[in-house]
Structure formats: structure tokens, C-alpha cells
Scaffold this motif. Sequence first.
Motif, PDB file in Angstrom:
ATOM      1  N   THR A 116      30.370  57.358  10.086  1.00 17.90           N
ATOM      2  CA  THR A 116      29.873  56.749   8.454  1.00 17.90           C
ATOM      3  C   THR A 116      30.441  55.315   8.339  1.00 17.90           C
ATOM      4  N   SER A 117      31.799  55.360   8.596  1.00 20.87           N
ATOM      5  CA  SER A 117      32.349  53.832   8.642  1.00 20.87           C
ATOM      6  C   SER A 117      31.755  52.972   9.623  1.00 20.87           C
ATOM      7  N   ALA A 118      31.802  53.334  10.792  1.00 15.49           N
ATOM      8  CA  ALA A 118      31.247  52.505  11.722  1.00 15.49           C
ATOM      9  C   ALA A 118      29.785  51.949  11.581  1.00 15.49           C
ATOM     10  N   LYS A 119      28.924  52.724  10.924  1.00 12.75           N
ATOM     11  CA  LYS A 119      27.453  52.097  10.524  1.00 12.75           C
ATOM     12  C   LYS A 119      27.686  51.275   9.433  1.00 12.75           C
ATOM     13  N   ILE A 120      28.893  51.453   8.468  1.00 12.76           N
ATOM     14  CA  ILE A 120      28.881  50.292   7.315  1.00 12.76           C
ATOM     15  C   ILE A 120      29.643  49.147   8.108  1.00 12.76           C
ATOM     16  N   PHE A 121      30.340  49.363   8.859  1.00 11.74           N
ATOM     17  CA  PHE A 121      30.528  47.947   9.750  1.00 11.74           C
ATOM     18  C   PHE A 121      29.406  47.303  10.486  1.00 11.74           C
ATOM     19  N   VAL A 122      28.623  48.039  11.167  1.00  9.66           N
ATOM     20  CA  VAL A 122      27.499  47.417  11.914  1.00  9.66           C
ATOM     21  C   VAL A 122      26.521  46.905  10.693  1.00  9.66           C
ATOM     22  N   LEU A 123      26.295  47.418   9.492  1.00 14.04           N
ATOM     23  CA  LEU A 123      25.775  46.851   8.370  1.00 14.04           C
ATOM     24  C   LEU A 123      26.239  45.456   7.999  1.00 14.04           C
ATOM     25  N   THR A 124      27.491  45.532   7.744  1.00 17.19           N
ATOM     26  CA  THR A 124      28.315  44.273   7.441  1.00 17.19           C
ATOM     27  C   THR A 124      28.145  43.239   8.379  1.00 17.19           C
ATOM     28  N   SER A 125      27.918  43.611   9.807  1.00 16.64           N
ATOM     29  CA  SER A 125      27.722  42.418  10.732  1.00 16.64           C
ATOM     30  C   SER A 125      26.209  41.836  10.521  1.00 16.64           C
ATOM     31  N   PRO A 182      28.838  54.637  -0.139  1.00 16.02           N
ATOM     32  CA  PRO A 182      29.723  55.036   0.892  1.00 16.02           C
ATOM     33  C   PRO A 182      31.020  55.152   0.634  1.00 16.02           C
ATOM     34  N   PHE A 183      31.827  56.257   1.456  1.00 21.58           N
ATOM     35  CA  PHE A 183      33.296  55.986   1.426  1.00 21.58           C
ATOM     36  C   PHE A 183      33.542  55.207   2.566  1.00 21.58           C
ATOM     37  N   ILE A 184      34.414  54.339   2.561  1.00 18.50           N
ATOM     38  CA  ILE A 184      34.631  53.375   3.793  1.00 18.50           C
ATOM     39  C   ILE A 184      36.099  53.671   4.217  1.00 18.50           C
ATOM     40  N   ASP A 185      36.466  53.990   5.349  1.00 20.83           N
ATOM     41  CA  ASP A 185      37.608  54.096   6.145  1.00 20.83           C
ATOM     42  C   ASP A 185      38.550  52.942   5.238  1.00 20.83           C
ATOM     43  N   LEU A 186      39.911  53.456   4.701  1.00 18.43           N
ATOM     44  CA  LEU A 186      40.572  52.305   4.083  1.00 18.43           C
ATOM     45  C   LEU A 186      41.220  51.285   4.930  1.00 18.43           C
ATOM     46  N   THR A 187      41.153  51.449   6.308  1.00 21.21           N
ATOM     47  CA  THR A 187      41.837  50.486   7.046  1.00 21.21           C
ATOM     48  C   THR A 187      40.513  49.476   7.229  1.00 21.21           C
ATOM     49  N   LEU A 188      39.542  49.645   7.520  1.00 24.10           N
ATOM     50  CA  LEU A 188      38.354  48.804   7.404  1.00 24.10           C
ATOM     51  C   LEU A 188      38.118  48.144   6.203  1.00 24.10           C
ATOM     52  N   HIS A 189      38.087  48.920   5.176  1.00 20.38           N
ATOM     53  CA  HIS A 189      37.979  48.281   3.621  1.00 20.38           C
ATOM     54  C   HIS A 189      39.067  47.038   3.551  1.00 20.38           C
ATOM     55  N   ASP A 244      40.931  41.404   3.790  1.00 19.57           N
ATOM     56  CA  ASP A 244      41.748  40.286   4.088  1.00 19.57           C
ATOM     57  C   ASP A 244      41.274  39.172   4.881  1.00 19.57           C
ATOM     58  N   ASN A 245      39.911  39.428   5.567  1.00 18.25           N
ATOM     59  CA  ASN A 245      39.378  38.420   6.403  1.00 18.25           C
ATOM     60  C   ASN A 245      38.181  37.838   5.668  1.00 18.25           C
ATOM     61  N   GLY A 246      38.086  37.844   4.166  1.00 18.25           N
ATOM     62  CA  GLY A 246      37.096  36.859   3.576  1.00 18.25           C
ATOM     63  C   GLY A 246      35.778  37.588   3.802  1.00 18.25           C
ATOM     64  N   ILE A 253      30.672  40.752   0.995  1.00 21.27           N
ATOM     65  CA  ILE A 253      29.585  41.703   1.726  1.00 21.27           C
ATOM     66  C   ILE A 253      30.013  43.218   1.579  1.00 21.27           C
ATOM     67  N   LEU A 254      31.302  43.473   1.423  1.00 23.68           N
ATOM     68  CA  LEU A 254      31.991  44.753   1.091  1.00 23.68           C
ATOM     69  C   LEU A 254      31.259  45.220  -0.292  1.00 23.68           C
ATOM     70  N   TYR A 255      31.718  44.237  -1.120  1.00 20.53           N
ATOM     71  CA  TYR A 255      31.169  44.692  -2.439  1.00 20.53           C
ATOM     72  C   TYR A 255      29.752  44.769  -2.797  1.00 20.53           C
ATOM     73  N   SER A 256      29.098  44.091  -1.938  1.00 24.73           N
ATOM     74  CA  SER A 256      27.495  44.353  -2.039  1.00 24.73           C
ATOM     75  C   SER A 256      26.969  45.616  -1.476  1.00 24.73           C
ATOM     76  N   ILE A 257      27.808  46.331  -0.737  1.00 28.85           N
ATOM     77  CA  ILE A 257      27.517  47.768  -0.199  1.00 28.85           C
ATOM     78  C   ILE A 257      28.170  48.838  -1.027  1.00 28.85           C
ATOM     79  N   THR A 258      29.102  48.580  -1.628  1.00 34.62           N
ATOM     80  CA  THR A 258      29.951  49.466  -2.380  1.00 34.62           C
ATOM     81  C   THR A 258      29.844  49.469  -3.874  1.00 34.62           C
ATOM     82  N   GLY A 259      29.436  48.123  -4.322  1.00 32.99           N
ATOM     83  CA  GLY A 259      28.958  48.018  -5.717  1.00 32.99           C
ATOM     84  C   GLY A 259      30.439  47.679  -6.665  1.00 32.99           C
TER      85      GLY A 259
END
Length: 197
Positions: A79-88, A171-178, A183-185, A189-195
Amino acid sequence: MKYSAGLISDSLWFLESKTTAELMLEDKSRKEIYEIAVKDNIYHLKTNNRIKRVCNMTYRRLNHFSSDFLELFLKLDVTSAKIFVLTSVLADDKLFFEFMYEVFRDKIILGDLILTDKDFNAFFENKTIQSDIVSGWTEATRKKLKGVYRKMLLDAGVIQETDNGWKILVPFIDLTLHKKLLDNGFGPILYSITGEK
């Protein structure tokens, strides 16, 4: 970054992104990855042109991130890996990011968790007014992009089809990824997915 209709011939390419990330972590260049992809058909595609397209696009998307991001990506749950790819994808495509931030995120904030054709149409109508680039596209191009956006969101697991549209699945996103994204700007993009925010 300019608006582009390049996503028309693209997809989320989740598994292909994992394969590319593994090779990037071995310090392979884009050219070396392409050569390996053709030789070993690592993406399981039928033509060299398609292999080149997938190689170039996954490499370009993932190149927005440091190697420690890629290492984390390969360890994440699906689930979180797919969110990372969407982020990319969103880091690489300005128009899709704006759709997510201006439409998808707003729907979550307002508690209106159904995306409809009307939402996609209104977004593209607004961009047609705001941008000479988008206004220069044919209706067929805009229609294809709407379809690609829906397919990517379905593949990423953040929407599901219903009788009256597409239900947003926050989605629930892995806390380390979140934390790493923040932390890296990559907060917007994250907020666009999580609201969030």
C-alpha cells in the motif's frame, strides 16, 4: 515545470518502478538500465520502444528521490509502496499534481469522497482557461488524460469504482515514508494524496 500531456501513454508502472529502483541502487545509469532491460526483458514488454519508454519514465520519476528514499521504497508494504510510486508521478507531472491538490485533496477536506466526471471536467475546463498549453490540446487529449488519471489512482489504491463515480480511499501511509516526504520538501504532494493541511 511546464504542463504536459505525456502521461497519455503512461501508467503507474508499480512493479517496473521497483525493478528500476533496484538497478538505480546498484548505481546503474539510465542507459545501462535500458541495456539490461532489452537484454533480459526485465519489464516483460514486447517491443524495445515500449521498454525504452518505461525505462526512461520510471528512471525520470525516481530520479527526484535520493537513494535512501529508494531503499525505503523497496522495504515498504505494498500500500505505502504504491503511494510512493504515485508520489513519484506527481513529482514529475505538474498538471496531475495540480489535479490532486486542487480537486482530490479538496474533496477529502470537504468530506465529499466521491470523484465524478464533473470533477475531472471542471478541472480541465479551468486549466483550459488558465493555460495556453492546455487550451491548445484537443478534446480527445484531455479525455485520454482524464482516463489515465483515473487508472493511475485506481492502480495506486486511492480510489475504487462505484455506481456513481469513484470513491476516494484515504490511504494510511507508512510513518517513516510520511516523515521522510515531509522532511525532504514533498509535503504538498503528500497532502494532495492524504488531504492533510
